[in-house]
Scaffold this motif. Structure first.
Motif, PDB file in Angstrom:
ATOM      1  N   LEU A  60       0.869  -1.180   0.000  1.00 38.08           N
ATOM      2  CA  LEU A  60       0.000   0.000   0.000  1.00 38.08           C
ATOM      3  C   LEU A  60       0.905   1.229   0.000  1.00 38.08           C
ATOM      4  O   LEU A  60       1.710   1.408   0.923  1.00 38.08           O
ATOM      5  N   ALA A  61       0.788   2.044  -1.044  1.00 36.13           N
ATOM      6  CA  ALA A  61       1.567   3.283  -1.131  1.00 36.13           C
ATOM      7  C   ALA A  61       0.606   4.458  -0.992  1.00 36.13           C
ATOM      8  O   ALA A  61      -0.394   4.538  -1.715  1.00 36.13           O
TER       9      ALA A  61
ATOM     10  N   TRP B 167      -0.046   5.620  10.766  1.00 43.01           N
ATOM     11  CA  TRP B 167       0.314   4.910  12.012  1.00 43.01           C
ATOM     12  C   TRP B 167      -0.920   4.661  12.875  1.00 43.01           C
ATOM     13  O   TRP B 167      -0.981   3.664  13.600  1.00 43.01           O
ATOM     14  N   ASN B 168      -1.905   5.544  12.835  1.00 40.19           N
ATOM     15  CA  ASN B 168      -3.169   5.302  13.549  1.00 40.19           C
ATOM     16  C   ASN B 168      -3.853   4.052  13.024  1.00 40.19           C
ATOM     17  O   ASN B 168      -4.456   3.281  13.776  1.00 40.19           O
ATOM     18  N   THR B 169      -3.791   3.891  11.705  1.00 35.72           N
ATOM     19  CA  THR B 169      -4.589   2.860  11.035  1.00 35.72           C
ATOM     20  C   THR B 169      -3.907   1.502  11.042  1.00 35.72           C
ATOM     21  O   THR B 169      -4.563   0.477  11.244  1.00 35.72           O
TER      22      THR B 169
ATOM     23  N   THR C  26      -1.500  -1.212  -4.216  1.00 27.75           N
ATOM     24  CA  THR C  26      -2.611  -0.265  -4.058  1.00 27.75           C
ATOM     25  C   THR C  26      -2.028   1.123  -3.872  1.00 27.75           C
ATOM     26  O   THR C  26      -1.170   1.345  -3.014  1.00 27.75           O
ATOM     27  N   TRP C  27      -2.514   2.036  -4.669  1.00 30.43           N
ATOM     28  CA  TRP C  27      -1.896   3.364  -4.798  1.00 30.43           C
ATOM     29  C   TRP C  27      -2.934   4.411  -4.406  1.00 30.43           C
ATOM     30  O   TRP C  27      -3.984   4.503  -5.041  1.00 30.43           O
ATOM     31  N   VAL C  28      -2.646   5.178  -3.375  1.00 33.39           N
ATOM     32  CA  VAL C  28      -3.616   6.155  -2.870  1.00 33.39           C
ATOM     33  C   VAL C  28      -3.019   7.562  -2.931  1.00 33.39           C
ATOM     34  O   VAL C  28      -1.942   7.814  -2.386  1.00 33.39           O
TER      35      VAL C  28
ATOM     36  N   LEU D 250      -8.833   1.467   4.249  1.00 32.96           N
ATOM     37  CA  LEU D 250      -7.610   0.916   3.655  1.00 32.96           C
ATOM     38  C   LEU D 250      -7.135  -0.357   4.356  1.00 32.96           C
ATOM     39  O   LEU D 250      -6.300  -1.092   3.824  1.00 32.96           O
ATOM     40  N   LYS D 251      -7.692  -0.625   5.528  1.00 30.08           N
ATOM     41  CA  LYS D 251      -7.320  -1.874   6.213  1.00 30.08           C
ATOM     42  C   LYS D 251      -7.662  -3.088   5.363  1.00 30.08           C
ATOM     43  O   LYS D 251      -7.033  -4.138   5.463  1.00 30.08           O
ATOM     44  N   ALA D 252      -8.676  -2.936   4.505  1.00 33.32           N
ATOM     45  CA  ALA D 252      -9.105  -4.062   3.657  1.00 33.32           C
ATOM     46  C   ALA D 252      -8.011  -4.497   2.689  1.00 33.32           C
ATOM     47  O   ALA D 252      -8.029  -5.621   2.187  1.00 33.32           O
TER      48      ALA D 252
END
Ligand code: ZN
Length: 210
Positions: free
Chosen positions: A16-17, A123-125, A46-48, A95-97
């Motif tokens: 995840l980026a 970091w929260n997630t 996965t690009w956000v 995004l945890k998915a």
């Protein structure tokens, strides 16, 4: 030196980026992503991008595809005015998915407020994940002392530089957005890493579990 290889030997890797703006991911860790695409048989990337409006949206999409994204999410949070709140926090929860093996994000030592918020929310997630924080050069002079390095072969370095120039036409008039700057930072980090190729990207690793 004992080294750890992020990708070799792995058939599948979920990465995840996350970037605040168009071109952040490419600048900060584009070479690492290109290297992983070559090392890993099945890279799920996965690009956000949280803020890319107008022409910047098209550039963000082009950049993501060129650097190997398999899933792209581009949002329209207001550039320079990211603020902590339910909307962005709820989005990060989704995004945890992705269930990433590796998360690449901004560093919280960054002087850009949007970048810092992205680092904080990452970091929260993701509390139990490998997170590497990439760096973005800027006029603020806020590059710190990274402690994790990914050496890059010359072909990857050349490809990163070319794709940055090809995908982000709107940035060409910025004094720092050029081949010399891109190569300079990767060369410096390559020296620090003792990279045989001479080039590397660098990250801040706050927590590593072996
Ligand atoms: Zn940015």
């Amino acid at each position: 030196m004992l080294t750890v290889d992020l990708g070799a030997g792995r058939r599948r890797l979920a990465v995840l980026a996350i970037g605040a703006h168009a071109d952040d991911i490419e600048l900060g860790c584009g070479g690492t992503l290109l290297r992983l695409a070559g090392d890993v048989e099945e890279l799920e990337l996965t690009w956000v991008v949280l803020s890319a409006a107008g022409a910047r949206r098209e550039e963000a999409e082009a950049g993501a595809r060129a650097f190997g994204a398999t899933k792209v999410e581009i949002h329209d949070f207001e550039d320079a005015f990211f603020k902590y709140g339910r909307e962005v926090k709820d989005y990060f929860e989704t995004l945890k998915a992705v269930e990433p093996d590796l998360v690449l994000t901004h560093t919280d030592n960054d002087r850009h407020q949007d970048h810092r918020l992205v680092a904080e929310l990452t970091w929260n997630t993701f509390r139990d994940h490998l997170i590497l924080e990439y760096e973005i050069m800027k006029i603020d002079g806020d590059l710190g002392n990274p402690n994790a390095y990914v050496p890059l072969e010359p072909g990857v370095v050349r490809k990163k530089v070319k794709l940055l120039q090809d995908c982000f036409g709107s940035q060409r008039d910025k004094r720092w957005f050029n081949e010399e700057s891109f190569l300079a930072l990767m060369r410096l980090r390559g020296v620090e890493a003792g990279a045989a190729s001479g080039y590397a990207e660098a990250f801040h690793a706050r927590k590593l579990v072996f």
